[in-house]
Design a protein around this motif. Sequence first.
Motif, PDB file in Angstrom:
ATOM      1  N   UNK C   1      -4.935 -17.747   7.231  1.00 41.09           N
ATOM      2  CA  UNK C   1      -3.501 -17.576   6.957  1.00 41.09           C
ATOM      3  C   UNK C   1      -3.248 -17.672   5.469  1.00 41.09           C
ATOM      4  N   UNK C   2      -2.357 -16.793   5.020  1.00 39.54           N
ATOM      5  CA  UNK C   2      -2.044 -16.809   3.597  1.00 39.54           C
ATOM      6  C   UNK C   2      -0.689 -17.469   3.380  1.00 39.54           C
ATOM      7  N   UNK C   3      -0.588 -18.190   2.297  1.00 40.90           N
ATOM      8  CA  UNK C   3       0.705 -18.783   1.913  1.00 40.90           C
ATOM      9  C   UNK C   3       1.618 -17.658   1.406  1.00 40.90           C
ATOM     10  N   UNK C   4       2.944 -17.850   1.446  1.00 38.54           N
ATOM     11  CA  UNK C   4       3.876 -16.826   0.968  1.00 38.54           C
ATOM     12  C   UNK C   4       3.572 -16.378  -0.458  1.00 38.54           C
ATOM     13  N   UNK C   5       3.261 -17.336  -1.301  1.00 34.54           N
ATOM     14  CA  UNK C   5       2.970 -16.984  -2.692  1.00 34.54           C
ATOM     15  C   UNK C   5       1.802 -15.988  -2.759  1.00 34.54           C
ATOM     16  N   UNK C   6       0.803 -16.244  -1.926  1.00 34.55           N
ATOM     17  CA  UNK C   6      -0.351 -15.366  -1.888  1.00 34.55           C
ATOM     18  C   UNK C   6       0.058 -13.981  -1.396  1.00 34.55           C
ATOM     19  N   UNK C   7       0.952 -13.918  -0.412  1.00 36.10           N
ATOM     20  CA  UNK C   7       1.434 -12.634   0.076  1.00 36.10           C
ATOM     21  C   UNK C   7       2.082 -11.837  -1.045  1.00 36.10           C
ATOM     22  N   UNK C   8       2.889 -12.536  -1.794  1.00 33.55           N
ATOM     23  CA  UNK C   8       3.561 -11.897  -2.913  1.00 33.55           C
ATOM     24  C   UNK C   8       2.521 -11.299  -3.858  1.00 33.55           C
ATOM     25  N   UNK C   9       1.530 -12.096  -4.171  1.00 34.18           N
ATOM     26  CA  UNK C   9       0.500 -11.639  -5.082  1.00 34.18           C
ATOM     27  C   UNK C   9      -0.192 -10.385  -4.534  1.00 34.18           C
ATOM     28  N   UNK C  11       0.887  -7.995  -2.686  1.00 33.04           N
ATOM     29  CA  UNK C  11       1.669  -6.768  -2.856  1.00 33.04           C
ATOM     30  C   UNK C  11       1.738  -6.366  -4.335  1.00 33.04           C
ATOM     31  N   UNK C  12       1.493  -7.337  -5.195  1.00 30.81           N
ATOM     32  CA  UNK C  12       1.532  -7.040  -6.639  1.00 30.81           C
ATOM     33  C   UNK C  12       0.191  -6.560  -7.188  1.00 30.81           C
ATOM     34  N   UNK C  13      -0.854  -6.708  -6.386  1.00 28.64           N
ATOM     35  CA  UNK C  13      -2.192  -6.408  -6.916  1.00 28.64           C
ATOM     36  C   UNK C  13      -2.344  -4.964  -7.422  1.00 28.64           C
ATOM     37  N   UNK C  14      -1.811  -3.971  -6.714  1.00 31.88           N
ATOM     38  CA  UNK C  14      -1.939  -2.611  -7.254  1.00 31.88           C
ATOM     39  C   UNK C  14      -1.313  -2.459  -8.643  1.00 31.88           C
ATOM     40  N   UNK C 255      -1.479   2.921  -7.753  1.00 30.87           N
ATOM     41  CA  UNK C 255      -0.550   2.084  -6.982  1.00 30.87           C
ATOM     42  C   UNK C 255      -0.237   2.721  -5.628  1.00 30.87           C
ATOM     43  N   UNK C 256      -0.041   4.041  -5.621  1.00 34.99           N
ATOM     44  CA  UNK C 256       0.297   4.722  -4.362  1.00 34.99           C
ATOM     45  C   UNK C 256      -0.835   4.671  -3.347  1.00 34.99           C
ATOM     46  N   UNK C 257      -2.069   4.758  -3.821  1.00 35.11           N
ATOM     47  CA  UNK C 257      -3.195   4.857  -2.907  1.00 35.11           C
ATOM     48  C   UNK C 257      -3.836   3.519  -2.547  1.00 35.11           C
ATOM     49  N   UNK C 258      -3.580   2.496  -3.337  1.00 38.34           N
ATOM     50  CA  UNK C 258      -4.263   1.208  -3.146  1.00 38.34           C
ATOM     51  C   UNK C 258      -4.016   0.646  -1.748  1.00 38.34           C
ATOM     52  N   UNK C 259      -5.097   0.211  -1.115  1.00 35.84           N
ATOM     53  CA  UNK C 259      -4.997  -0.411   0.214  1.00 35.84           C
ATOM     54  C   UNK C 259      -5.483  -1.854   0.115  1.00 35.84           C
ATOM     55  N   UNK C 260      -4.522  -2.766  -0.049  1.00 35.77           N
ATOM     56  CA  UNK C 260      -4.854  -4.190  -0.180  1.00 35.77           C
ATOM     57  C   UNK C 260      -4.415  -4.900   1.090  1.00 35.77           C
TER      58      UNK C 260
END
Lengths: 261, 261, 261
Positions: C1-9, C11-14, C255-260
């Motif tokens: 399980x990921x913490x919310x902060x990690x989730x945010x990160x 989506x920002x990775x691309x 950014x459009x193609x990144x699959x994280x």
Amino acid sequence: MRAPQSDLLHSELPSIAADILARLRQRAPRVHCITNSVAQNFTANVLLAMGATPSMTISREEIAAFVGGADALLVNLGTFDAERRVAVDIAVKTASESRLPWVLDPVFVDRAPPRAAFAKELIGKGPAVVRLNAREFFALAGGEAKNATVAVYALEHKLTVALSGETDFVADGSRQASLANGHPWMARVTAMGCAGSALNAACLAVEKDAWRASVAVLLILGVAGEVAAANSKGPGSFAAAIIDALFNLDGVTLIQRAKVK
Amino acid sequence: MRAPQSDLLHSELPSIAADILARLRQRAPRVHCITNSVAQNFTANVLLAMGATPSMTISREEIAAFVGGADALLVNLGTFDAERRVAVDIAVKTASESRLPWVLDPVFVDRAPPRAAFAKELIGKGPAVVRLNAREFFALAGGEAKNATVAVYALEHKLTVALSGETDFVADGSRQASLANGHPWMARVTAMGCAGSALNAACLAVEKDAWRASVAVLLILGVAGEVAAANSKGPGSFAAAIIDALFNLDGVTLIQRAKVK
Amino acid sequence: MRAPQSDLLHSELPSIAADILARLRQRAPRVHCITNSVAQNFTANVLLAMGATPSMTISREEIAAFVGGADALLVNLGTFDAERRVAVDIAVKTASESRLPWVLDPVFVDRAPPRAAFAKELIGKGPAVVRLNAREFFALAGGEAKNATVAVYALEHKLTVALSGETDFVADGSRQASLANGHPWMARVTAMGCAGSALNAACLAVEKDAWRASVAVLLILGVAGEVAAANSKGPGSFAAAIIDALFNLDGVTLIQRAKVK
């Protein structure tokens, strides 16, 4: 003159090559290659395109482990120094102990006497196949590379000789075939012959009959060369296109285009 | 200021280059290359595309035989260690004895002092041509790579300096030329400079005037680069396209596109 | 399980990757690569396509000068012998003294025990990133390459593990990401992984957070692989096309193609 049985076999060679091609892709053999640094990258990419897995270390500390875990071995003399001689000795010994088939490619033995002497020693250690051109054959065998001479040499040394040239010629003690596929640009790409020898080793891993395996490789490579040339503008794009052609080659195209004499 | 005779020569340089190109293809010289393993494959393919035959061993046991049978020699310092230093020493000695022209490419002498020291020694052993960039010239000559400084260096050391850059500059003791062909992607393909130096050695085998041979190589490579860029999508396809362009380059295109100042 | 902060990160990775890509091109870092001769040419061309400057000597006499002048170091164990072991020791020592980030690529440690032993030693010397596949991880860590095991290994050894596979996985002590870009032909081109490791080193030179840098490289390479495959006919043309794709890749496409995940 060929006996009828031999004639039958010649007409069957393209199908045999297609079958070996299919087995190569299915079994994905590991091939350990002792080769020169000029040839390593292209050789690895040709093997990968055909589904085989290359390894290339020449370190004396680990080459036995790599060869022992491989399905076939290539010994290319494209560079010749003390380090590689040690590597070759260990590799050939390991291959013999593991009953692994191996191919000798005595590159440029016509250029330097110590290299020729070392190649002659290796011939005595049981390679399944020797792949070379006419000049290299002369340096190794001391006679011109006429078909009859080549066949006698193969018989005497109990191996298959795959002689490359405008027409390729493959002989073991009892059989021979001439193969007329290919394209002049194949001689304009460095390591094309070395990569062919590596592919020959890969085919030995899936086909015990070294003569059939060697014929198959020359047909596969020659037909791929023709397909690639039709899609290229010169030897630069051709080097990439022949890898594409090997990757995409299907048995039907191989059989249709094969020129066996 | 250039003398009238020199002006005449400059306008003739493209034709001279076209003539050297034709001779290169006709005579197919053997070029022995001591070069780093990064550059070997591309260098060999560039030479093969131009009709020359490359060999690349650095083994101390056979390099004399290879150089002795070659028509020109390239000494590239892209890797510098004890083994290669021995190889270079034997190769240069053999070249001197056989009156073979040779090219020195002092790659990255600006990065490591021992390499620069070795390059300075080699300058004293009579290379026909030194090919390098501005940073490498500074490390070797101790002064900035301005045209006048380069010309003086060439005069003092009795050789031709081929300085690569946005505009290339070629000088020997009495003549100089600036060459403006090329494309930025040439700097994005590894070994482009090394391959150019090997081609320079090949041209020395068919043209005794080292200054003319060096000018010709830079024109040939620069024009091929322009043709290749027009057929490429980036440095990956460009690396193959420039080999195609070298293979297909004709004298008319070379003369039409050459930019000599 | 990921913490919310990690989730945010996640989506920002691309976007973070796009930013690292831009910095890479702007700063043009020098990357010294100790790698095998099979991989050198392709690795150098991948770095050059991204704007980085490669150097590759392994000479004990000058490697300290090269590493000392570089911005990041790659240690690839693709060839393993006494000479390279010395080179690696000097290079790693120099990197530590100069606080230079370095990447370890323990190629084929699953094939030969001495190589695995040496890799384990190197893990103790502080690489920022270890890039490897599942078999290599098993040989190094003694356990299966499941995400939890990999994360624990990263935590214990205080480094980032970049595990390549159908889905790539990147973990340091506190964060993890799964990346699903790429194309099967990437496994058909020799040195693709090695070049990726070199690119990882280049990214460390412009991004101190090794986890972010490693995620960025895998996204950049994976997306470039997808773009390249669409423009290729097989692994031969693909090898050139992925270099073109890396050269031409823009942040928006990334950014459009990144699959994280």
